[in-house]
Enzyme design. Structure first.
Site, mmCIF file in Angstrom:
data_model
loop_
_atom_site.group_PDB
_atom_site.id
_atom_site.type_symbol
_atom_site.label_atom_id
_atom_site.label_comp_id
_atom_site.label_asym_id
_atom_site.label_seq_id
_atom_site.Cartn_x
_atom_site.Cartn_y
_atom_site.Cartn_z
ATOM 1 N N GLU A 101 24.483 -16.423 23.602
ATOM 2 C CA GLU A 101 23.302 -16.153 24.419
ATOM 3 C C GLU A 101 22.354 -15.181 23.753
ATOM 4 O OE1 GLU A 101 24.785 -13.441 27.866
ATOM 5 O OE2 GLU A 101 26.369 -14.821 27.329
ATOM 6 N N CYS A 114 16.809 -10.455 21.462
ATOM 7 C CA CYS A 114 18.160 -9.924 21.255
ATOM 8 C C CYS A 114 19.045 -11.113 20.929
ATOM 9 C CB CYS A 114 18.620 -9.234 22.548
ATOM 10 S SG CYS A 114 20.369 -8.829 22.570
ATOM 11 N N CYS A 121 33.903 -11.607 20.564
ATOM 12 C CA CYS A 121 33.984 -10.388 19.765
ATOM 13 C C CYS A 121 35.421 -9.910 19.821
ATOM 14 C CB CYS A 121 33.062 -9.317 20.358
ATOM 15 S SG CYS A 121 33.083 -7.768 19.420
ATOM 16 N N CYS A 125 36.032 -3.707 23.510
ATOM 17 C CA CYS A 125 35.520 -2.614 24.345
ATOM 18 C C CYS A 125 35.787 -2.971 25.809
ATOM 19 C CB CYS A 125 34.032 -2.388 24.093
ATOM 20 S SG CYS A 125 33.699 -2.058 22.360
ATOM 21 N N CYS A 128 32.912 -4.407 28.282
ATOM 22 C CA CYS A 128 32.000 -5.437 27.783
ATOM 23 C C CYS A 128 32.529 -6.850 28.054
ATOM 24 C CB CYS A 128 31.814 -5.240 26.277
ATOM 25 S SG CYS A 128 30.879 -6.559 25.492
ATOM 26 N N GLY A 173 29.008 -10.175 19.913
ATOM 27 C CA GLY A 173 29.532 -10.021 18.558
ATOM 28 C C GLY A 173 29.292 -8.659 17.961
ATOM 29 N N GLU A 174 30.121 -8.339 16.965
ATOM 30 C CA GLU A 174 29.976 -7.099 16.210
ATOM 31 C C GLU A 174 29.400 -7.480 14.838
ATOM 32 O OE1 GLU A 174 30.080 -3.735 16.228
ATOM 33 O OE2 GLU A 174 29.691 -4.021 14.091
ATOM 34 N N HIS A 230 28.812 5.964 23.396
ATOM 35 C CA HIS A 230 29.386 5.849 24.742
ATOM 36 C C HIS A 230 30.301 6.985 25.199
ATOM 37 C CE1 HIS A 230 27.385 2.139 24.515
ATOM 38 N NE2 HIS A 230 28.354 1.399 24.041
ATOM 39 N N CYS A 347 24.970 -8.943 28.099
ATOM 40 C CA CYS A 347 25.314 -9.998 27.158
ATOM 41 C C CYS A 347 26.779 -10.351 27.304
ATOM 42 C CB CYS A 347 25.046 -9.540 25.727
ATOM 43 S SG CYS A 347 23.368 -9.896 25.240
HETATM 44 N N1 SAH Z 1 28.859 -5.164 19.074
HETATM 45 C C1 SAH Z 1 27.695 -4.395 18.924
HETATM 46 C C2 SAH Z 1 26.438 -5.107 19.382
HETATM 47 C C3 SAH Z 1 26.542 -5.937 20.606
HETATM 48 S S1 SAH Z 1 26.817 -5.076 22.124
HETATM 49 C C4 SAH Z 1 27.851 -3.045 19.616
HETATM 50 O O1 SAH Z 1 28.823 -2.880 20.338
HETATM 51 O O2 SAH Z 1 27.017 -2.180 19.399
HETATM 52 C C5 SAH Z 1 25.195 -4.388 22.423
HETATM 53 C C6 SAH Z 1 25.200 -3.142 23.284
HETATM 54 O O3 SAH Z 1 25.504 -3.477 24.644
HETATM 55 C C7 SAH Z 1 26.214 -2.106 22.852
HETATM 56 O O4 SAH Z 1 25.649 -0.815 22.860
HETATM 57 C C8 SAH Z 1 27.272 -2.253 23.926
HETATM 58 O O5 SAH Z 1 28.067 -1.116 24.018
HETATM 59 C C9 SAH Z 1 26.433 -2.526 25.141
HETATM 60 N N2 SAH Z 1 27.152 -3.112 26.269
HETATM 61 C C10 SAH Z 1 28.164 -3.989 26.255
HETATM 62 N N3 SAH Z 1 28.572 -4.283 27.510
HETATM 63 C C11 SAH Z 1 27.782 -3.566 28.342
HETATM 64 C C12 SAH Z 1 27.703 -3.417 29.748
HETATM 65 N N4 SAH Z 1 28.528 -4.079 30.554
HETATM 66 N N5 SAH Z 1 26.752 -2.595 30.243
HETATM 67 C C13 SAH Z 1 25.903 -1.928 29.426
HETATM 68 N N6 SAH Z 1 25.934 -2.009 28.106
HETATM 69 C C14 SAH Z 1 26.874 -2.811 27.555
HETATM 70 FE FE1 SF4 Z 2 32.338 -3.884 21.927
HETATM 71 FE FE2 SF4 Z 2 29.930 -4.721 21.106
HETATM 72 FE FE3 SF4 Z 2 32.089 -6.285 20.852
HETATM 73 FE FE4 SF4 Z 2 31.134 -5.829 23.259
HETATM 74 S S1 SF4 Z 2 30.090 -6.915 21.635
HETATM 75 S S2 SF4 Z 2 33.314 -5.788 22.655
HETATM 76 S S3 SF4 Z 2 30.396 -3.713 23.062
HETATM 77 S S4 SF4 Z 2 31.758 -4.321 19.849
#
Ligand code: SAH
Ligand code: SF4
Length: 358
Positions: A101, A114, A121, A125, A128, A173-174, A230, A347
């Protein structure tokens, strides 16, 4: 065509390779029986988001050959959801049927997309949605570029008059877990003869793979680096982001400083506020301490609540108070509006809902 028909049509293309993402030279080398300039011509059409049928200035037999053997853009827009202020959320389908997406956000200073870098991923986390089922696979550079090209076209843009001018690698994704393809994408998307979005208009968000941050700083690429922090405490951060157990906050801050020293770009720290977890006074003080000493900025974002876990977002007032505390401590900080939060949440949530049939 309905969603399912088009899905099946797309899946039937799975054995064909995509041309988008290749250079004009590579395309020409696939077509030894045609003049070399065809490579550049096709490259130009692909950057506009054209399918083979629309490349009408090519010979009919060449178009038929391309159609038979290749896919133009490996990314198809399966669904579009419109949100407030012109925001759009896209559900994309890849040629193997996988879903990713993206979110499009029009702003006065430029329209931002975005985009995703992986299907799922593996960083795990706990707040997420993207990571709930782990990693399915990496995206190719062409599949990242394909999202940009598909949305630019869908919004009525062209290569000359782009409707997408800024990119954030913040979808599922990371990016640094798919390092080589992401770097190939950065090269392809800033290619002068292509869609040509320069690195000063690109941000990359990472959960903090420190060795890759250092490698990236040394690579000569100069995008804005966002680091998902975070929590300013190792214990708290490890509970939210298992990746912290491998590197720890001290090393993360060192890598961020190194990125600044090498690129001259201030580093952005993403800080998702989760009620009772990382929004205490102690957190504000520690956050101010670790982000001081080099140019950085803290982006606060209220959690997008995900139905699969119990984390809650603080109220708008509580988030504003946390911001005020940081600012009082001398931190450059703002509250960021959530990316398409009014459409289908953060996302990863859109894809999940679709897969669950909601
Ligand atoms: N994997 C990378 C990029 C994708 S996530 C990263 O983690 O940075 C993009 C951002 O969305 C990150 O800052 C992540 O911590 C945040 N994110 C993920 N799930 C979220 C949620 N449920 N609410 C708010 N931010 C969130
Ligand atoms: Fe963590 Fe970013 Fe992967 Fe979500 S997309 S699990 S925030 S690393």
């Amino acid at each position: 065509m309905g969603d399912l028909d088009s899905a099946h049509a797309t899946i039937s293309q799975r054995t064909k390779s995509a041309l988008l993402g290749m250079s004009a030279k590579d395309i020409a080398s696939l077509l030894p029986d045609y003049p070399k300039f065809c490579g550049a011509q096709i490259y130009g059409f692909l950057a506009e988001g054209k399918d083979f049928d629309e490349m009408t200035s090519l010979k009919k037999e060449l178009r038929a050959y391309l159609k038979e053997n290749y896919v133009a853009n490996p990314v198809t827009i399966l669904r579009t959801f419109e949100g407030k202020g012109g925001t759009k959320k896209y559900l994309f389908m890849l040629t193997d049927g996988n879903l990713i997406e993206g979110v499009y956000m029009p702003h006065d200073y430029g329209n931002t997309l975005c985009l995703s870098t992986q299907v799922g991923c593996r960083m795990g986390c706990t707040f997420c949605a993207s990571g709930l089922d782990g990693l399915v696979r990496n995206l190719t550079a062409g599949e990242m570029l394909g999202q940009v090209i598909a949305v630019n076209r869908e919004c009525g843009g062209s290569v000359k008059e782009r409707k997408v001018n800024k990119l954030v690698l913040m979808g599922s994704g990371e990016p640094f877990d798919n390092y080589d393809n992401v770097l190939a994408f950065l090269d392809a998307v800033s290619e002068e003869k292509g869609i040509n979005i320069g690195e000063r208009n690109i941000s990359l968000s990472t959960s903090g793979l420190c060795d890759k941050i250092v490698k990236f700083a040394d690579s000569g690429h100069k995008v804005t680096l966002s680091i998902s922090l975070h929590s300013p405490f190792d214990e708290g951060r490890s509970a939210l982001m298992p990746v912290n157990k491998a590197y720890g906050i001290d090393r993360l801050i060192e890598s961020a400083k190194y990125y600044f020293e090498k690129t001259g770009r201030r580093v952005i720290f993403e800080y998702t506020l989760i009620s009772g977890k990382n929004d205490t006074d102690e957190c504000a003080r520690r956050l101010a301490k670790i982000t001081s000493g080099f140019p950085s900025h803290v982006n606060l974002i209220r959690l997008n609540e995900v139905k699969e876990n119990d984390y809650r977002a603080p109220s708008v007032e509580a988030a504003t108070e946390f911001l005020a505390k940081l600012q009082k401590l001398g931190v450059s900080a703002t509250i960021r509006k959530s990316l398409g939060g009014d459409i289908e949440g953060a996302c990863g949530q859109l894809r999940r809902r679709y897969l669950e049939g909601d």
